[in-house]
Design a protein around this motif. Structure first.
Motif, PDB file in Angstrom:
ATOM      1  N   GLN A  60      -4.519  -5.509   3.696  1.00 16.55           N
ATOM      2  CA  GLN A  60      -3.153  -6.004   3.553  1.00 16.55           C
ATOM      3  C   GLN A  60      -3.038  -7.435   4.063  1.00 16.55           C
ATOM      4  O   GLN A  60      -3.843  -7.881   4.878  1.00 16.55           O
ATOM      5  CB  GLN A  60      -2.184  -5.112   4.344  1.00 16.55           C
ATOM      6  CG  GLN A  60      -2.072  -3.704   3.808  1.00 16.55           C
ATOM      7  CD  GLN A  60      -0.897  -2.977   4.435  1.00 16.55           C
ATOM      8  OE1 GLN A  60       0.123  -2.753   3.798  1.00 16.55           O
ATOM      9  NE2 GLN A  60      -1.005  -2.637   5.695  1.00 16.55           N
TER      10      GLN A  60
ATOM     11  N   ASN B 161       1.546  -6.652  -0.414  1.00 16.83           N
ATOM     12  CA  ASN B 161       1.118  -5.346   0.106  1.00 16.83           C
ATOM     13  C   ASN B 161       1.738  -4.231  -0.715  1.00 16.83           C
ATOM     14  O   ASN B 161       2.904  -4.304  -1.092  1.00 16.83           O
ATOM     15  CB  ASN B 161       1.520  -5.207   1.571  1.00 16.83           C
ATOM     16  CG  ASN B 161       0.826  -6.243   2.440  1.00 16.83           C
ATOM     17  OD1 ASN B 161      -0.270  -6.699   2.130  1.00 16.83           O
ATOM     18  ND2 ASN B 161       1.474  -6.611   3.537  1.00 16.83           N
ATOM     19  N   ASP B 162       0.949  -3.179  -0.943  1.00 12.59           N
ATOM     20  CA  ASP B 162       1.483  -2.065  -1.725  1.00 12.59           C
ATOM     21  C   ASP B 162       1.915  -0.898  -0.853  1.00 12.59           C
ATOM     22  O   ASP B 162       2.318   0.140  -1.368  1.00 12.59           O
ATOM     23  CB  ASP B 162       0.452  -1.604  -2.761  1.00 12.59           C
ATOM     24  CG  ASP B 162      -0.747  -0.895  -2.137  1.00 12.59           C
ATOM     25  OD1 ASP B 162      -1.592  -0.376  -2.885  1.00 12.59           O
ATOM     26  OD2 ASP B 162      -0.845  -0.869  -0.889  1.00 12.59           O
TER      27      ASP B 162
ATOM     28  N   GLY C  99      -2.123   0.217   2.382  1.00 10.39           N
ATOM     29  CA  GLY C  99      -3.293  -0.448   2.952  1.00 10.39           C
ATOM     30  C   GLY C  99      -4.017  -1.351   1.975  1.00 10.39           C
ATOM     31  O   GLY C  99      -5.021  -1.958   2.313  1.00 10.39           O
ATOM     32  N   HIS C 100      -3.505  -1.427   0.758  1.00  7.78           N
ATOM     33  CA  HIS C 100      -4.104  -2.303  -0.249  1.00  7.78           C
ATOM     34  C   HIS C 100      -3.104  -3.390  -0.631  1.00  7.78           C
ATOM     35  O   HIS C 100      -1.932  -3.350  -0.253  1.00  7.78           O
ATOM     36  CB  HIS C 100      -4.489  -1.499  -1.499  1.00  7.78           C
ATOM     37  CG  HIS C 100      -5.393  -0.357  -1.221  1.00  7.78           C
ATOM     38  ND1 HIS C 100      -5.152   0.920  -1.674  1.00  7.78           N
ATOM     39  CD2 HIS C 100      -6.542  -0.274  -0.499  1.00  7.78           C
ATOM     40  CE1 HIS C 100      -6.111   1.729  -1.272  1.00  7.78           C
ATOM     41  NE2 HIS C 100      -6.968   1.019  -0.557  1.00  7.78           N
ATOM     42  N   SER C 101      -3.572  -4.331  -1.409  1.00  7.54           N
ATOM     43  CA  SER C 101      -2.692  -5.419  -1.823  1.00  7.54           C
ATOM     44  C   SER C 101      -3.142  -5.993  -3.152  1.00  7.54           C
ATOM     45  O   SER C 101      -4.275  -5.788  -3.598  1.00  7.54           O
ATOM     46  CB  SER C 101      -2.661  -6.519  -0.750  1.00  7.54           C
ATOM     47  OG  SER C 101      -3.970  -7.000  -0.485  1.00  7.54           O
TER      48      SER C 101
ATOM     49  N   ARG D 206       8.619  -4.969  -2.686  1.00  7.69           N
ATOM     50  CA  ARG D 206       7.548  -5.036  -1.701  1.00  7.69           C
ATOM     51  C   ARG D 206       7.641  -6.352  -0.931  1.00  7.69           C
ATOM     52  O   ARG D 206       8.477  -7.201  -1.235  1.00  7.69           O
ATOM     53  CB  ARG D 206       6.188  -4.927  -2.395  1.00  7.69           C
ATOM     54  CG  ARG D 206       5.938  -3.580  -3.070  1.00  7.69           C
ATOM     55  CD  ARG D 206       4.741  -3.645  -4.018  1.00  7.69           C
ATOM     56  NE  ARG D 206       5.080  -4.352  -5.247  1.00  7.69           N
ATOM     57  CZ  ARG D 206       4.210  -4.659  -6.186  1.00  7.69           C
ATOM     58  NH1 ARG D 206       2.935  -4.365  -6.030  1.00  7.69           N
ATOM     59  NH2 ARG D 206       4.573  -5.286  -7.288  1.00  7.69           N
TER      60      ARG D 206
ATOM     61  N   THR E  32      -1.540 -10.252   6.353  1.00  5.46           N
ATOM     62  CA  THR E  32      -1.031 -10.300   7.722  1.00  5.46           C
ATOM     63  C   THR E  32      -0.344 -11.637   7.954  1.00  5.46           C
ATOM     64  O   THR E  32      -0.332 -12.500   7.065  1.00  5.46           O
ATOM     65  CB  THR E  32      -2.178 -10.127   8.732  1.00  5.46           C
ATOM     66  OG1 THR E  32      -3.042 -11.269   8.634  1.00  5.46           O
ATOM     67  CG2 THR E  32      -2.982  -8.861   8.440  1.00  5.46           C
TER      68      THR E  32
ATOM     69  N   GLN F  71      -0.211 -12.781  -1.539  1.00  6.54           N
ATOM     70  CA  GLN F  71      -0.800 -11.459  -1.331  1.00  6.54           C
ATOM     71  C   GLN F  71       0.324 -10.465  -1.098  1.00  6.54           C
ATOM     72  O   GLN F  71       1.095 -10.606  -0.153  1.00  6.54           O
ATOM     73  CB  GLN F  71      -1.764 -11.472  -0.152  1.00  6.54           C
ATOM     74  CG  GLN F  71      -2.546 -10.175   0.024  1.00  6.54           C
ATOM     75  CD  GLN F  71      -3.685 -10.298   1.042  1.00  6.54           C
ATOM     76  OE1 GLN F  71      -3.914 -11.360   1.603  1.00  6.54           O
ATOM     77  NE2 GLN F  71      -4.402  -9.207   1.262  1.00  6.54           N
TER      78      GLN F  71
END
Lengths: 331, 165
Positions: A261, A291-292, A295-297, A275, A263, A289
């Motif tokens: 993700q 985030n979904d 924990g992924h993006s 999102r 930060t 970037q």
């Protein structure tokens, strides 16, 4: 220093000698520098013209350079890439015109179907340190480049046509290249240890049955006038008009899935649809970037020279969704 | 020193650095070329303010850490013929027996970068931290994790005899 650390030092020192020599690096750098200077001048002119056009376009629910209509599939100034099916709202698929029915060259691993520089490419992974077996389909314009640089060549009969087998200079690849019909050129590359007879046998066993795999992403919006020239399990690249399809990311709008993700170190916090994401610009490239929540993006990279306004970028990113079976690449 | 002199004299060392980071000759060339192209644009400023070597290495490093993998290892048509591999440098039988080199390929990029900078470039942790844009403590964490991972794999092999080439 411990034993492992000493072995590490020894291994690195030993393997440093395996680095390429870079004899032509200066010439390559100068050539690339010149190409980018020309592209910057072109992109600046295009961006200026686009800005003027946008000023007189009515602002609908979807504004800016992104449209919800079917984008152009023209690859720069060349013909459409074979097998591309790009429609807004559905995954970006890759279609390969053949189905291999003799996988012995590629080992036991299933092949990966990608779009590489606008050409459908089938790749069979190999072991560590071994070149994969790849089958690439291009047009007649690509043909000359596949044969150039081959050494120890011989003519062979393949699929009732004449092909060329040779070793690609400076690499560990053996190549079989042939014309498979009007405006279709095929190349199979394999490790040097592959016998010529195995290459021709493999080529002859390519069934004329197209195979399709869905791409990794679904796009609600797509950049108008751009062409998709690369697709793999986690990445899609959009090539701007005026640039020939190629396998790198320079000058393109790139979208990929990331295992991780964004930060606070990744830039300013922004809202992207329902999102959140992070955005920053460095070295002339804006990176967004998103985030979904699992924990992924999704990462969108766009060169500043393309002149994409931030609201348009956020709208575009809000309409990007991972497809089923997509792979999130590790950074 | 002008740009051409710098490239001609320093490219071999830069390529060794990039190759140890990536483990891939083609990618090492690509990253080094990209870094040099960027330096070329700003050469006058860089050579006077920063020193080009450190700038190029930092650019190679950051490209490696943030690079999205290329989509193929196949070469594209080019006006230049690829360099011929030197047989003495490319003895795959010898290199193939080096488990340490194989294990390095399994490390996350940041850990591998720290390992290369510490054990090949012989940089101190604060210098590595400046290159990576992190703290020295973070560098030590990366190094600790990398060594732990390497020891965990190599220890059983050492018990049955060292087979490292």
């Amino acid at each position: 220093m411990g034993d492992v650390e000493q072995r590490l030092r020894d291994s690195l020192t030993r393997h440093a000698d395996g680095a390429p020599r870079g004899d032509r690096m200066l010439a390559r750098v100068r050539r690339e520098s010149g190409r980018r200077r020309r592209n910057r001048r072109t992109a600046l002119a295009v961006g200026t013209a686009a800005t003027l056009v946008l000023a007189i376009v009515s602002t609908a629910a979807i504004a800016g350079p992104f449209t919800a209509s079917k984008p152009s599939a023209v690859l720069g100034s060349g013909p459409d890439a074979p097998g591309i099916d790009f429609v807004a709202g559905v995954p970006v698929d890759v279609t390969f015109p053949f189905t291999p029915i003799a996988p012995d060259l590629g080992g036991d691993s299933p092949p990966e179907l990608t779009l590489l520089a606008g050409r459908p490419t089938l790749r069979f992974p190999a072991g560590t340190g071994t070149n994969p077996v790849t089958v690439t389909v291009g047009d007649a314009g690509w043909a000359a480049g596949t044969v150039r640089g081959l050494t120890d060549t011989q003519q062979v009969k393949v699929r009732d046509r004449v092909g060329t087998i040779g070793d690609r200079a400076g690499t560990a690849e053996r190549v079989l290249s042939w014309s498979d019909g009007p405006d279709r050129w095929v190349e199979i590359s394999a490790p040097l240890s592959t016998a010529a007879t195995a290459l021709t046998r493999y080529a002859s066993a390519l069934a004329n049955q197209p195979m399709t795999r869905p791409g990794p992403l679904v796009f609600d919006l797509a950049p108008s006038g751009f062409a998709v020239d690369n697709i793999d399990a986690s990445t899609v690249t959009f090539c701007p008009p005026g640039i020939a399809p190629n396998d790198d990311f320079v000058g393109k709008l790139v979208v990929y899935l990331e295992d991780g993700q964004a930060t606070a170190q990744d830039g300013l916090l922004v809202r992207v649809g329902d999102r959140t994401g992070r955005i920053h610009t460095s070295d002339g490239v804006t990176v967004l970037q998103v985030n979904d929540g699992t924990g992924h993006s999704v990462v969108v990279q766009v060169p500043s020279a393309l002149g994409v306004a931030q609201p348009d970028l956020l709208r575009f990113a809000a309409g990007i969704h991972p497809a089923a079976g997509a792979v999130f690449a590790k950074g | 020193m002008d740009f051409a002199e710098f490239v001609l004299s320093r490219t071999p060392a830069l390529l060794r650095f990039a190759y140890l980071l990536t483990g891939d000759r083609h990618l090492a060339e690509d990253l080094t070329q990209e870094a040099l192209v960027r330096v070329h644009r700003r050469w006058t400023h860089i050579v006077h303010e920063h020193g080009p070597e450190a700038y190029v290495r930092k650019t190679i490093l950051h490209q490696y850490l943030s690079w999205r993998r290329r989509l193929s290892s196949s070469e594209l048509p080019s006006p230049y013929l690829p360099e011929r591999a030197d047989p003495q440098l490319f003895d795959e039988d010898i290199l193939g027996r080096d488990e340490m080199w194989t294990l390095l390929a399994t490390l996350p990029r940041a850990q591998r970068a720290v390992v290369v900078l510490r054990y090949y470039e012989d940089l101190a942790d604060p210098d590595i931290a400046r290159l990576l844009g992190c703290t020295a403590a973070t560098v030590r964490v990366h190094a600790f994790k990398a060594l732990k991972r390497l020891r965990a794999v190599l220890a059983p092999l050492a018990a049955t005899g060292d087979r490292d080439g």
